[in-house]
Design a protein around this motif. Structure first.
Motif, mmCIF file in Angstrom:
data_model
loop_
_atom_site.group_PDB
_atom_site.id
_atom_site.type_symbol
_atom_site.label_atom_id
_atom_site.label_comp_id
_atom_site.label_asym_id
_atom_site.label_seq_id
_atom_site.Cartn_x
_atom_site.Cartn_y
_atom_site.Cartn_z
ATOM 1 N N ILE A 6 23.186 35.491 42.848
ATOM 2 C CA ILE A 6 23.405 36.937 42.951
ATOM 3 C C ILE A 6 24.111 37.440 41.697
ATOM 4 N N SER A 7 23.626 38.559 41.157
ATOM 5 C CA SER A 7 24.395 39.314 40.159
ATOM 6 C C SER A 7 24.560 40.723 40.699
ATOM 7 N N PHE A 65 27.547 33.429 42.704
ATOM 8 C CA PHE A 65 27.735 34.705 42.018
ATOM 9 C C PHE A 65 27.812 34.443 40.525
ATOM 10 N N TYR A 66 27.297 35.355 39.718
ATOM 11 C CA TYR A 66 27.004 35.066 38.313
ATOM 12 C C TYR A 66 28.191 35.094 37.362
ATOM 13 N N ASP A 67 29.376 35.460 37.802
ATOM 14 C CA ASP A 67 30.533 35.369 36.917
ATOM 15 C C ASP A 67 31.812 35.169 37.715
ATOM 16 N N LYS A 68 32.924 35.081 36.980
ATOM 17 C CA LYS A 68 34.231 34.848 37.599
ATOM 18 C C LYS A 68 35.040 36.145 37.528
ATOM 19 N N PRO A 69 35.161 36.873 38.625
ATOM 20 C CA PRO A 69 35.831 38.172 38.585
ATOM 21 C C PRO A 69 37.309 38.101 38.227
ATOM 22 N N LEU A 70 37.984 37.030 38.566
ATOM 23 C CA LEU A 70 39.412 36.946 38.237
ATOM 24 C C LEU A 70 39.626 36.795 36.737
ATOM 25 N N LEU A 71 38.701 36.106 36.062
ATOM 26 C CA LEU A 71 38.792 36.025 34.605
ATOM 27 C C LEU A 71 38.556 37.390 33.970
ATOM 28 N N LYS A 72 37.642 38.179 34.547
ATOM 29 C CA LYS A 72 37.432 39.538 34.046
ATOM 30 C C LYS A 72 38.692 40.368 34.243
ATOM 31 N N MET A 73 39.352 40.194 35.377
ATOM 32 C CA MET A 73 40.583 40.915 35.650
ATOM 33 C C MET A 73 41.649 40.524 34.633
ATOM 34 N N GLU A 74 41.722 39.248 34.313
ATOM 35 C CA GLU A 74 42.674 38.774 33.306
ATOM 36 C C GLU A 74 42.408 39.441 31.961
#
Length: 621
Positions: A6-7, A65-74
């Motif tokens: 999923i993306s 899922f296609y990415d890591k949302p917590l890294l984006k938040m960081e």
């Protein structure tokens, strides 16, 4: 091993399903909702994938899922901290959304999935690979190579904006990354914005505009000099450093500081839909050439790091087919493969493949009898005769049914040769942004009026935009300077010199629109103003019906090429269902529609009872 990828939640949401490593189904949410670049959770795409595969969510081994949302938040928090106090307004706008949606993404995903079907979440793993790993996996694992360098280039994932990787067998490693805010994709998008096109969808317009620039002129060279000296420092390995004093995307609500760009280039940000002038074309060419330079440098670095003979590409910048053509021509690698859904939609597929081969450590085998593992990218839904006839009944549509497809194909070829524009709807829908003969609008490339007719009367879009040729794979050398296959319309190569027509002596001095309608070759409707074409090679093994049609067109005209553009009007997603296709026929000046074995003649249809209000339904791209 059953895996759903999923993306979602940025743009081009999508779902993909693989089983034992085989790609079974993939589709973008926009095709079902009719909202272009729909970022919402891909409910319809997930439902389609499950239905196509005949499985339930409870049957799955993993949902990825296609990415890591917590890294984006960081990255978001660190960026705002680094740039403070700038960007406070943007910070206050973004953080509540991130806290609500991204920080609690796992819960959100479960809620959305449970709305589709209930399942025991303890028995189905939920995985989150990094964004660029998903891109890399989408390019390498479907490729026909056991060993390949991997280039991923886009705007930004979590932190990475570009990466070099190495794929070998079932293993994939990321060797080098470029980090936010320094990004080739965001640099190109900044120029997309400054030149009056929409970011995240108008980049291909900038690519199409660039050839109207004056190659080698003092204006273009001056623009390139300014870009290099003020905006971007290009390193020998292809990494770049962007001068953040000129860019606003890191903490603001716009791509650039407009006043600074106006002072730098001597003209203001172009208003959308305003007249294009030569200065816009020259600046477009300048950034296109710099983009190509960076891609080539990065490819050399990938070759140095991996020693691989082949290269695979993904990420939004990999949709820049002009740069791809230059990369192929550079001869750095013996062969290249580009993921046809190179943007974020393809991340859904890459996430599933990364889980299969990396997390679950499954063996990988390559079928040498196939071009690649993408099945021509025909991975979306198809429709039965019963469904087509139901659509016709609902619309009181008149049609002719052909028992023998070969008879219909020959008839369609004749209609094309007579100058008609035909909507071509066959088999499974394409995955990715390109129409590849499943959901296409077709025309005669010999017709000098075809480009104008398609742009102004069918697509309702700017007249400068070029159209692509679909050519029989076995005949590509007869028409184009191309020594390879290009099944996904992701390589630009020149039209053969023998087919070109000489331009007048004052050609470079003409205004942009005056250049447009000169006859540049004996295939004028697919020859761009620099004698180039974005080529799709059509293969009998992946799309036998489309191959048959072009073969019949060749029998009729002597030319094994047709004009191919996506089946939609400007601002609308490519059509998905027979009803979408019929609606597009009736809303435009298209002449015929072919759906499966059914031929619809526009002239004999009942009047279409609809106002032009639909044109406001789609935001201009």
């Amino acid at each position: 091993m059953k895996i759903l990828g999923i993306s979602a939640f940025y743009h081009d949401s999508a779902a993909a399903y693989i089983e034992d490593g085989k790609i079974i189904a993939a589709a973008q949410e926009e095709r079902f909702t009719r909202k272009k670049h729909d970022p919402a959770f891909p409910t319809h795409a997930v439902q389609y994938c499950l239905s196509e595969a005949g499985v339930q969510l409870s049957d799955l081994d993993a949902i990825v899922f296609y990415d890591k949302p917590l890294l984006k938040m960081e990255r978001l928090l660190e960026t705002y901290y680094a740039f403070s106090p700038k960007g406070l307004l943007s910070f206050l706008t973004a953080i509540p959304v991130w806290l609500k949606e991204k920080m609690f993404l796992k819960r959100m995903l479960y809620e959305e999935l449970f709305d589709i079907q209930h399942f025991d979440k303890k028995k189905v793993k939920l995985l989150f690979p990094e964004h660029h790993l998903s891109h890399a996996a989408s390019a390498f694992y479907p490729s026909p190579f056991d060993d390949a360098a991997i280039l991923t280039l886009d705007g930004v994932g979590e932190w990475a904006t570009a990466s070099i990787g190495h794929g070998k067998g079932n293993t994939l490693s990321i060797l080098k990354e470029l980090k936010f805010p320094h990004s080739l994709g965001l640099l190109y998008s900044a120029f997309t914005y400054f030149l009056g096109f929409k970011v995240n969808s108008g980049e291909y317009k900038l690519m199409g505009l660039a050839p109207y620039g004056r190659h080698g002129s003092k204006e273009v060279e001056q623009y390139k000099k300014l870009i290099r000296e003020v905006l971007v420092d290009i390193k020998p390995d292809g990494s770049i450093w962007l001068n953040q004093e000129y860019f606003n995307y890191a903490t603001g609500l716009r791509m650039v500081y407009d006043a600074k760009w106006e002072a730098l280039f001597g003209f203001p940000t172009r208003e959308s839909e305003s007249n294009l002038e030569q200065k816009h074309c020259d600046l477009g060419l300048a950034i296109q050439e710099i983009t190509e330079e960076v891609v080539i440098l990065m490819a050399h670095e990938a070759k140095r790091l991996t020693g691989s003979k082949a290269c695979v590409l993904a990420g939004g910048v990999a949709l820049n087919c002009v740069a791809n053509g230059k990369l192929k021509d550079a001869g750095i690698f013996d062969d290249i493969f580009i993921q046809p859904a190179a943007g974020d939609a393809g991340g859904a597929l890459g996430a599933a493949l990364a889980a299969h081969y990396i997390y679950f450590d499954q063996a990988r085998s390559i079928d040498a009898s196939k071009l690649d593992a993408m099945s021509g990218s025909y991975l979306g839904p198809s429709y039965s005769d019963k469904e087509i006839e139901q659509m016709a009944k609902e619309n009181q549509a008149k049609f002719t049914y052909f028992d023998d497809f070969k008879e219909l194909s020959a008839k369609t070829a004749e209609l094309l040769a007579e100058g008609n524009v035909i909507g071509w709807f066959q088999g499974r829908m394409e995955f990715g942004p390109r129409a590849l003969g499943g959901r296409s609008i077709l025309g005669d490339p010999r017709n000098p009026e075809m480009q104008k007719k398609l742009n102004l009367k069918i697509k309702y879009r700017e007249g400068f935009r070029p159209f692509a040729p679909s050519v029989l794979a076995e005949d590509v050398h007869e028409y184009f300077e191309c020594d390879t296959i290009s099944p996904y319309m992701l390589l630009v190569h020149g039209v053969k010199p023998a087919r070109r027509k000489e331009m007048p002596a004052n050609y470079e001095q003409l205004e942009m629109m005056e250049k447009l309608y000169f006859l540049r070759s004996d295939l004028p409707s697919i020859t761009h103003i620099d004698y180039s074409a974005r080529i799709q090679t059509v293969h009998a093994e992946t799309n036998p019906r489309y191959h048959q049609l072009i073969s019949d067109f060749k029998s009729t005209t002597g030319i094994g090429v047709v004009v191919n553009t996506s089946f939609n009007v400007r601002g609308e997603p490519i059509v998905c269902t027979p009803a979408d296709a019929y609606r597009c026929l009736m809303r435009t000046e298209m002449d015929y529609l072919v759906v499966g074995n059914y031929l619809f003649d526009k002239k004999v249809q009942a009047p279409w009872e609809e106002s032009d209000a639909w044109k406001k339904e789609f935001v201009l791209d």
